[in-house]
Each structure stands twice: as structure tokens, then as C-alpha cells.
Design an enzyme around this catalytic site. Structure first.
Site, PDB file in Angstrom:
ATOM      1  N   PHE B  92      41.428  37.330  32.021  1.00 30.67           N
ATOM      2  CA  PHE B  92      40.500  37.958  31.079  1.00 30.67           C
ATOM      3  C   PHE B  92      40.563  39.448  31.394  1.00 30.67           C
ATOM      4  O   PHE B  92      40.229  39.854  32.507  1.00 30.67           O
ATOM      5  CB  PHE B  92      39.124  37.347  31.331  1.00 30.67           C
ATOM      6  CG  PHE B  92      37.968  38.026  30.661  1.00 30.67           C
ATOM      7  CD1 PHE B  92      36.719  37.966  31.221  1.00 30.67           C
ATOM      8  CD2 PHE B  92      38.123  38.690  29.447  1.00 30.67           C
ATOM      9  CE1 PHE B  92      35.623  38.560  30.606  1.00 30.67           C
ATOM     10  CE2 PHE B  92      37.038  39.297  28.829  1.00 30.67           C
ATOM     11  CZ  PHE B  92      35.782  39.216  29.415  1.00 30.67           C
ATOM     12  N   ILE B 103      33.963  44.789  24.056  1.00 37.01           N
ATOM     13  CA  ILE B 103      35.121  43.920  23.780  1.00 37.01           C
ATOM     14  C   ILE B 103      35.137  42.747  24.745  1.00 37.01           C
ATOM     15  O   ILE B 103      35.310  41.595  24.341  1.00 37.01           O
ATOM     16  CB  ILE B 103      36.452  44.716  23.847  1.00 37.01           C
ATOM     17  CG1 ILE B 103      36.428  45.832  22.796  1.00 37.01           C
ATOM     18  CG2 ILE B 103      37.651  43.784  23.634  1.00 37.01           C
ATOM     19  CD1 ILE B 103      37.659  46.718  22.783  1.00 37.01           C
ATOM     20  N   HIS B 124      35.030  27.273  33.490  1.00 32.45           N
ATOM     21  CA  HIS B 124      35.273  27.582  34.903  1.00 32.45           C
ATOM     22  C   HIS B 124      36.346  28.635  35.050  1.00 32.45           C
ATOM     23  O   HIS B 124      37.200  28.791  34.171  1.00 32.45           O
ATOM     24  CB  HIS B 124      35.772  26.316  35.637  1.00 32.45           C
ATOM     25  CG  HIS B 124      34.714  25.313  35.903  1.00 32.45           C
ATOM     26  ND1 HIS B 124      34.683  24.557  37.047  1.00 32.45           N
ATOM     27  CD2 HIS B 124      33.647  24.916  35.167  1.00 32.45           C
ATOM     28  CE1 HIS B 124      33.649  23.745  37.008  1.00 32.45           C
ATOM     29  NE2 HIS B 124      33.003  23.931  35.882  1.00 32.45           N
ATOM     30  N   PHE B 125      36.335  29.341  36.173  1.00 28.85           N
ATOM     31  CA  PHE B 125      37.389  30.296  36.474  1.00 28.85           C
ATOM     32  C   PHE B 125      37.238  30.700  37.931  1.00 28.85           C
ATOM     33  O   PHE B 125      36.293  30.259  38.588  1.00 28.85           O
ATOM     34  CB  PHE B 125      37.303  31.528  35.566  1.00 28.85           C
ATOM     35  CG  PHE B 125      35.927  32.111  35.413  1.00 28.85           C
ATOM     36  CD1 PHE B 125      35.047  31.635  34.448  1.00 28.85           C
ATOM     37  CD2 PHE B 125      35.507  33.159  36.224  1.00 28.85           C
ATOM     38  CE1 PHE B 125      33.776  32.167  34.307  1.00 28.85           C
ATOM     39  CE2 PHE B 125      34.235  33.705  36.081  1.00 28.85           C
ATOM     40  CZ  PHE B 125      33.373  33.200  35.114  1.00 28.85           C
ATOM     41  N   TYR B 138      29.570  38.428  35.413  1.00 21.23           N
ATOM     42  CA  TYR B 138      29.408  36.999  35.169  1.00 21.23           C
ATOM     43  C   TYR B 138      28.028  36.503  35.589  1.00 21.23           C
ATOM     44  O   TYR B 138      27.398  35.708  34.896  1.00 21.23           O
ATOM     45  CB  TYR B 138      30.487  36.194  35.908  1.00 21.23           C
ATOM     46  CG  TYR B 138      31.894  36.518  35.444  1.00 21.23           C
ATOM     47  CD1 TYR B 138      32.872  36.898  36.338  1.00 21.23           C
ATOM     48  CD2 TYR B 138      32.225  36.452  34.089  1.00 21.23           C
ATOM     49  CE1 TYR B 138      34.154  37.197  35.905  1.00 21.23           C
ATOM     50  CE2 TYR B 138      33.504  36.760  33.645  1.00 21.23           C
ATOM     51  CZ  TYR B 138      34.462  37.126  34.566  1.00 21.23           C
ATOM     52  OH  TYR B 138      35.720  37.432  34.137  1.00 21.23           O
ATOM     53  N   ARG B 141      25.238  36.913  33.272  1.00 23.10           N
ATOM     54  CA  ARG B 141      25.274  35.980  32.142  1.00 23.10           C
ATOM     55  C   ARG B 141      25.022  34.539  32.572  1.00 23.10           C
ATOM     56  O   ARG B 141      25.262  33.611  31.821  1.00 23.10           O
ATOM     57  CB  ARG B 141      26.613  36.110  31.412  1.00 23.10           C
ATOM     58  CG  ARG B 141      26.706  37.417  30.640  1.00 23.10           C
ATOM     59  CD  ARG B 141      28.142  37.796  30.325  1.00 23.10           C
ATOM     60  NE  ARG B 141      28.202  38.968  29.479  1.00 23.10           N
ATOM     61  CZ  ARG B 141      27.982  40.217  29.908  1.00 23.10           C
ATOM     62  NH1 ARG B 141      27.722  40.436  31.191  1.00 23.10           N
ATOM     63  NH2 ARG B 141      28.055  41.245  29.074  1.00 23.10           N
ATOM     64  N   GLU B 150      28.426  25.291  46.766  1.00 23.16           N
ATOM     65  CA  GLU B 150      28.783  23.922  47.139  1.00 23.16           C
ATOM     66  C   GLU B 150      29.898  23.833  48.177  1.00 23.16           C
ATOM     67  O   GLU B 150      30.188  22.756  48.676  1.00 23.16           O
ATOM     68  CB  GLU B 150      29.181  23.119  45.880  1.00 23.16           C
ATOM     69  CG  GLU B 150      28.004  22.911  44.927  1.00 23.16           C
ATOM     70  CD  GLU B 150      28.395  22.260  43.600  1.00 23.16           C
ATOM     71  OE1 GLU B 150      29.562  21.854  43.434  1.00 23.16           O
ATOM     72  OE2 GLU B 150      27.506  22.144  42.712  1.00 23.16           O
TER      73      GLU B 150
END
Lengths: 171, 168
Positions: B92, B103, B124-125, B138, B141, B150
Site C-alpha cells: 500500500f 489518497i 490483515h497485513f 492504522y 482507524r 496475541e
């Protein structure tokens, strides 16, 4: 012990559902399992399959105490690295406790590697929980590298409400 | 002004250029060995290994070097045996001179809309832990860091070891 490794079929999904839950219990997160064999059947077969799986099976004479002959599985799919190309990602690898130490896990993984090689994949990736020492040792013995330690990669997730909010966010 | 659209075969050279720019930012430029030919075959053949959206600006707003494709996102679908289909965001990136115009936000919004529409339970990323700007973007958001929460660690077996395993 005799066993065979073969491609998964729709009728295997009930056993896979059972073993997915066994693995989730081992990973201390059984409440996170939300799907059943129905979704597995729908999503694993046909032209738009989202994953593939292999099953380890023993003959009837060697069935488990509860009567199962499907005693292990490996679930995987293809991903893509913008640096190197095709990758095979092994999402789950599991062998029932009473069948461990007989080379089944090794054989399942070798077969995933074989499928990956046939598809010209440049590497195999997987994720392991940091406390899962037996699995960490198993993978390290095969030449695996911890990229979280080496390069600092962290798994990030958007799900549930966060995903919905993001989808509706005004530009 | 910009538009987001599905990538087409003609975009592969721009996609590779942007991949290399992002790799440079991640301080791993020399690791990009992928070629335009592979991108074409793997993204636009019979069984695509990935999907891609590109951000384009009109000719009047082109970059200093004359590019109109100034951002991209590459994704594919993965599977979580606990919750089903997921959308996995592989890359991304928006070129530096085009940041701050929304953008990136619009790309993320479009992808999350795709995830919801295609019945994915999550997006996911991975992010490098030193990349605090992206992590903040991220987290703001609503994203969770599963490695921290985890204990998941990403492992990799390279080609040499893969071949060793498959030939036993």
C-alpha cells in the site's frame, strides 16, 4: 506406523472442522472459531477455492481411541510478495497428539513444500505463537527464520466494527 | 483530483516502479527481484495470485518525473480456518509528493469496502515495527497489532530449504 498423505476432499471437512477446533484449543483461543464444515466445504472447492488442504490418514486398524482415521491436516493457500513473487502460506499444520512423533507432521509439511515447488513458489511462510516452543523448534529445524525478530514485522488486523467503520469512512 | 481504478496489464511497469519505491522506503530495495513479466503473468493470467488498484492523477498534475500513476495497493484473499475469508493487504503506497490529499485514506476505504462486499471477516497485513507513521495511521482507524496482543510471529522458509523439504 502406516499413514498416507492426500489432497483434501469435501467429505473430509467434518474431520477438518474437528481438528481445527483441537488446534484452536491448543493455541488457547477456542472461542475464536466461528466457522463450521459448511463454510469449509463452500470455500475450499470449486473454481474460486480460497484455500487447499492435505489430510493424513491411517488405516482402520490404527484408528484413534475415538475411532478417527483422519489424524492430521495442513491447510495452505498462495500469497504474493511484491519483491519475489509467488509464496505458499501454510495457515494450519496439525497432528492429533496420539499420532505425533511418527513423521506425519514432517510428511504433511514436505507435501505442502512439494505443491509450492510445483507452483513455482519462492518461499513458504507461516505464523507461530511466541510461546509455542515445540512448533518453533520443529520449524527452525527445517531452516525457518523468524521474520518478526529479524525484520520487525508485526501482524495487523482490521475486523468487525473497525472494518465496517473504515468501509464507511468519508474520503 | 485523483481516481482509483482496477489495475490493468498496461500498468505493470508503473506498479513495479512503485513497488521499488516502497521497498526503498522499507530499506530493502535490493530484495526486489520480481520482473514486469512475472507481475503480468501472475496478476492477469488465468489464476491471478493478486489483485491491484492504482491511483491516477490527470496529466496536468503529473509527478516531477512525469508519472500519472502515483499510488497503488496490492491485495489477495487468504483463509482463516476460524473465521473464513480474509482480505490480505500486501503493499500500500502513495508517492511522497502526493501525500496529504486523502489518497491513502481513500485506497484503504475502497479496500475495506471490497472486503465487506466479498464477505471477508477482516483485512490483515504486516507492518515493520519501526514504521511508526504507518502504525499510527492504522491504529487511528481501529487496527489491532496481533503480534503484540496475541504473540503471533511471522516465519519464513526460503527456496533452498523448501526444495530440501520437498525432495525428502
Amino acid at each position: 506406523m502406516k499413514f498416507t498423505i492426500r489432497e483434501g476432499k469435501p467429505e473430509d471437512c467434518k474431520d477438518i472442522e474437528r481438528m481445527i477446533m483441537e488446534l484452536a484449543v491448543y493455541e488457547k483461543m477456542p472461542d475464536q472459531v466461528k466457522i463450521s464444515h459448511k463454510e469449509l466445504e463452500r470455500d475450499g472447492f470449486g473454481p474460486n477455492a480460497y484455500y487447499k488442504f492435505l489430510v493424513a490418514e491411517v488405516p482402520e486398524e490404527q484408528k484413534s481411541k475415538d475411532g478417527y482415521t483422519k489424524v492430521g491436516y495442513a491447510l495452505f493457500f498462495y500469497t504474493y510478495s511484491t519483491w519475489k513473487g509467488r509464496v505458499v502460506y501454510m495457515e494450519d499444520l496439525y497432528v492429533m497428539p496420539e499420532y505425533r512423533g511418527k513423521g506425519i507432521g514432517k510428511a504433511l509439511m514436505a507435501n505442502v513444500a512439494k505443491v509450492g515447488k510445483e507452483k513455482e513458489c519462492v518461499r513458504l511462510q507461516l505464523s507461530v505463537l511466541d510461546w509455542n516452543k515445540p512448533s518453533l523448534e520443529f520449524y527452525l529445524a527445517k531452516g525457518a527464520e523468524d521474520l518478526t525478530a529479524k525484520e520487525g514485522w508485526h501482524h495487523i488486523r482490521f475486523h468487525g466494527e473497525a472494518l465496517n467503520n473504515l468501509a464507511q469512512e468519508a474520503p | 483530483m485523483f481516481l482509483l481504478r482496477k489495475a490493468e496489464p498496461k500498468d505493470v511497469s508503473d506498479i513495479l516502479r512503485l513497488i521499488k519505491e516502497l521497498a526503498k522506503f522499507e530499506e530493502m530495495e535490493e530484495q526486489v527481484v520480481l520482473t514486469e513479466k512475472e507481475l503480468l503473468e501472475d496478476g492477469f493470467g488465468d489464476h491471478p495470485f493478486y489483485h491491484c488498484v492504482v491511483a491516477e492523477v490527470p496529466k496536468e498534475s503529473q509527478s516531477i518525473e512525469g508519472y500519472t500513476v502515483i499510488g497503488f495497493a496490492m491485495y489477495y484473499f487468504t483463509y482463516d480456518p476460524w473465521i473464513g475469508k480474509l482480505l490480505y493487504l500486501e503493499d500500500f503506497y502513495v508517492m511522497k509528493e502526493f501525500r496529504g490529499y486523502g489518497i491513502g485514506s481513500e485506497i484503504l476505504r475502497t479496500l475495506s469496502e471490497t472486503a465487506v462486499k466479498t464477505r471477508c471477516s477482516g483485512m490483515h497485513f504486516i507492518v515493520a515495527e519501526w514504521n511508526t507513521t504507518s502504525i499510527e495511521f492504522y491504529k487511528r482507524r481501529g487496527a489491532s497489532d496481533l503480534s503484540r496482543e496475541e504473540g503471533w510471529r511471522l516465519y519464513e522458509i526460503d527456496k533452498i530449504n523448501l526444495l530440501k523439504m520437498s525432495s525428502k
